[in-house]
Scaffold this motif. Structure first.
Motif, PDB file in Angstrom:
ATOM      1  N   VAL A 574     -18.245 -49.587  21.896  1.00  0.00           N
ATOM      2  CA  VAL A 574     -18.878 -50.908  21.990  1.00  0.00           C
ATOM      3  C   VAL A 574     -17.982 -52.008  21.422  1.00  0.00           C
ATOM      4  CG1 VAL A 574     -21.221 -50.001  22.009  1.00  0.00           C
ATOM      5  CG2 VAL A 574     -20.149 -50.499  19.814  1.00  0.00           C
ATOM      6  N   ASN A 575     -16.690 -51.685  21.258  1.00  0.00           N
ATOM      7  CA  ASN A 575     -15.698 -52.672  20.799  1.00  0.00           C
ATOM      8  C   ASN A 575     -16.035 -53.254  19.432  1.00  0.00           C
ATOM      9  OD1 ASN A 575     -14.138 -52.421  23.189  1.00  0.00           O
ATOM     10  ND2 ASN A 575     -15.527 -53.835  24.246  1.00  0.00           N
ATOM     11  N   LEU A 576     -16.552 -52.411  18.548  1.00  0.00           N
ATOM     12  CA  LEU A 576     -16.845 -52.801  17.174  1.00  0.00           C
ATOM     13  C   LEU A 576     -16.386 -51.681  16.252  1.00  0.00           C
ATOM     14  CD1 LEU A 576     -20.475 -54.179  17.606  1.00  0.00           C
ATOM     15  CD2 LEU A 576     -18.448 -55.533  17.104  1.00  0.00           C
ATOM     16  N   PRO A 577     -15.880 -51.966  15.058  1.00  0.00           N
ATOM     17  CA  PRO A 577     -15.603 -53.322  14.559  1.00  0.00           C
ATOM     18  C   PRO A 577     -14.482 -53.995  15.352  1.00  0.00           C
ATOM     19  CG  PRO A 577     -14.857 -51.671  13.001  1.00  0.00           C
ATOM     20  CD  PRO A 577     -15.492 -50.930  14.119  1.00  0.00           C
ATOM     21  N   PRO A 578     -14.196 -55.271  15.049  1.00  0.00           N
ATOM     22  CA  PRO A 578     -13.204 -56.015  15.823  1.00  0.00           C
ATOM     23  C   PRO A 578     -11.848 -55.320  15.835  1.00  0.00           C
ATOM     24  CG  PRO A 578     -14.430 -57.485  14.407  1.00  0.00           C
ATOM     25  CD  PRO A 578     -14.814 -56.091  14.009  1.00  0.00           C
ATOM     26  N   ALA A 579     -11.037 -55.663  16.853  1.00  0.00           N
ATOM     27  CA  ALA A 579      -9.732 -55.029  17.034  1.00  0.00           C
ATOM     28  C   ALA A 579      -8.822 -55.240  15.836  1.00  0.00           C
ATOM     29  CB  ALA A 579      -9.060 -55.572  18.296  1.00  0.00           C
ATOM     30  N   SER A 580      -9.031 -56.330  15.096  1.00  0.00           N
ATOM     31  CA  SER A 580      -8.195 -56.612  13.925  1.00  0.00           C
ATOM     32  C   SER A 580      -8.430 -55.629  12.800  1.00  0.00           C
ATOM     33  CB  SER A 580      -8.463 -58.035  13.420  1.00  0.00           C
ATOM     34  OG  SER A 580      -9.793 -58.143  12.960  1.00  0.00           O
TER      35      SER A 580
END
Length: 587
Positions: A574-580
């Protein structure tokens, strides 16, 4: 005795007394009018009455004195004495009245917060609530049409810059209720209320509207509008224009209410209103009926952008209501592609369709987990239509998924400002607090949501979760006593397992064997301390692509799972946490 009466007659004391009383009465009447106009405090009027009472005795003494002299006229000395007395009285009046005036001003300032918004802030004077119009059709079978007319007029007014319009949910809260209009005005924070009726017979329509000042229930104007379904948009705009003219708003051309680019065929428009009616009812079956109505509208008029946009919004949230179906089995239907196709079709027909853009924004966030793409769409919708309650709701939910609590709270606060009587608005405010672990703050918010809608299932569940986290087991058990089965059985096992460690493992195993699509199960298992079973339940939900699976990142109850590789794998879906690698702010 007779001699005394004779002397009174000679000195004309009765005439003096009557003349003075008449003059004083006239003076008080005039003063009362001026005092009301300028909102002077009652203390000034009381002091004037006292001064006039003192003056009465002065007048009687002067009348007796001149009667003794045998002349009924006042000389220079007496005038000087009377002027001196009036000056002293006036000074005393000013001295004693000044303090109450200051006190009155302070009191007004101190109590301003308790007054309705419409009287506190001049900006709130340009505010209105549109109450549901009554169906006055011969067969009383056009409720969907009268509700639709209400919503269309409400939406037209919401486009007017400088005019605050109460949200649809809050206005429709009063449907069928004989509530005092002053109470409605105070509750919704509006200065004006529009109510009326719709009479539809064949293709003839009569809309009766009346604009009311909420503070005193006074009618500003009322008017009847007659037409046909072919000119229904013109009727709606005439009503909106009459209201804004009455409220004395200065409208620029780009602020004027206007219809869609494409005027739909009357049969299609009626089906569209029917779709809107069932869309607002929510519930899985109602949403399916709404889709059928939109499809019927598009059969008649394939270029009807609003019908495509309405269908996109229904498809966007339809899976979320699947678990409320008593006989559901297996995973919820995946309607993401239908929602996107309908939204894209609407935007091709009408690029400025905020309803279609809103549906696409929600799909991008809640289904595709494209957080930046969703935010760009949401920002565009809110900028174009800042009074769109659904836009603030869905935008806030997407921010909540990402733990962006400050931004999330701002959207929910905006939603509550528009729609204070919306149960979902109240619930989401409490939900965001609970997800952060702020259970003590969340509980009264859930209570407020249930005051509005006692059977709202999401607030019912979360109130019980919150009570258990606060170790208020008896209250939690009492709260679930009226739950329907099988939810009551599940929640009873949950409360028992939470309060009795000896039974926890046995009951947790039973709970974990429940239907995979039940999103409450993972919460229950996490709260009773069975993280292993909770993670297994979350994995089943991801496998079935459950609608709310992205919320696992936001929920503080799942923080113990954050370091588990299996949980991290789910978050990447779900693309979490952010890519950073940096978690969004929790503050």
């Amino acid at each position: 005795m007779n001699d005394f009466l004779q002397r009174l007659r000679e000195r004309k004391l009765v005439q003096w007394a009557l003349a003075y009383a008449a003059a004083a009465f006239a003076l008080l009447q005039g003063f009362d009018i001026v005092a009301q106009r300028f909102a002077w405090p009652e203390a000034i009027e009381r002091m004037l009455i006292l001064a006039l009472a003192i003056g009465f005795f002065v007048a009687i003494v002067l009348a007796w004195y001149h009667g003794e002299k045998g002349a009924q006229r006042v000389g220079g000395v007496e005038l000087s004495i009377l002027a001196l007395l009036l000056a002293i009285g006036g000074g005393l009046l000013w001295r004693f009245a000044a303090a109450p005036v200051e006190q009155h001003v302070a009191t007004t300032s101190e109590t301003a917060e308790s007054k309705p918004a419409s009287t506190q802030d001049p900006r709130q004077r340009n505010s209105i609530a549109v109450l549901p119009f009554s169906d006055m059709s011969p067969g009383h079978d056009q409720e969907y049409f009268s509700d639709g007319m209400t919503e269309e007029i409400l939406n037209a007014l919401a486009q007017v810059q400088g005019l605050k319009v109460a949200g649809r949910t809050s206005s429709f809260f009063y449907k069928g209720k004989n509530e005092n209009l002053q109470v409605i005005g105070r509750t919704l924070g509006v200065a004006h209320i529009l109510e009326g009726s719709v009479r539809k017979q064949g293709d003839r329509v009569r809309i009766t509207a009346q604009l009311i000042q909420a503070a005193d229930d006074s009618h500003l104007w009322s008017k009847e509008y007659d037409g046909t379904l072919n000119d229904i948009f013109e009727l709606q705009e005439r009503i909106a224009r009459a209201i804004t003219d009455q409220l004395k708003l200065v409208l620029q051309d780009e602020q004027k209410p206007h219809g869609a680019l494409h005027a739909p065929k009357p049969e299609a428009y009626q089906q569209y209103l029917r779709g809107q009616y069932f869309w607002h009812q929510r519930g899985y079956e109602n949403l399916q009926t709404a889709i059928a109505a939109y499809q019927a509208a598009l059969v008649v008029d394939p270029d009807y952008a609003d019908a495509w946009a309405g269908m996109a919004q229904v498809y966007a949230i339809l899976p979320e209501y699947y678990e409320t179906v008593a006989a559901n089995t297996g995973a919820a239907p995946d309607t993401m592609q239908q929602a996107l196709d309908a939204a894209d079709h609407a935007l091709r027909l009408e690029p400025a369709s905020s309803a279609a853009l809103l549906a696409r924004a929600y799909i991008r966030g809640a289904r595709q987990f494209d957080w930046s793409g969703a935010e760009a769409d949401f920002r565009a919708v809110v900028a174009a239509n800042p009074q769109d309650a659904t836009a603030h709701q869905w935008y806030g939910e997407i921010l909540m998924y990402q733990r962006r609590w400050t931004d999330c709270d701002a959207q929910f606060d905006a939603l509550l400002a528009i729609d204070p009587l919306s149960v979902i608005a109240q619930h989401l405010k409490g939900f965001a607090l609970a997800l952060q672990g702020r259970f003590e703050e969340a509980l009264p918010v859930f209570d407020e949501a249930l005051r509005i809608a006692p059977a709202f299932v999401f607030s019912q569940n979360w109130k019980v979760f919150t009570q258990v986290k606060l170790h208020r087991y008896d209250e939690a058990q009492a709260a679930i006593s009226n739950f329907p089965e099988p939810r009551r059985e599940l929640m009873t096992k949950f409360v028992t397992a939470a309060r009795d460690p000896a039974q926890r493992d046995r009951l947790a195993e039973q709970i974990a064997a429940g239907p995979a699509q039940d999103t409450a199960i993972q919460m229950v298992l996490a709260i009773v301390g069975r993280d292993d079973l909770a993670l297994a339940a979350i994995e089943r939900q991801f496998h079935d692509k459950a609608p709310f699976r992205g919320l696992v990142y936001a929920n503080v109850l799942f923080d113990p799972l954050q370091k588990d590789p299996r949980f991290q794998a789910l978050l990447r879906q779900v693309n979490l946490p952010p890519a950073s690698g940096q978690s969004p702010s929790r503050h």
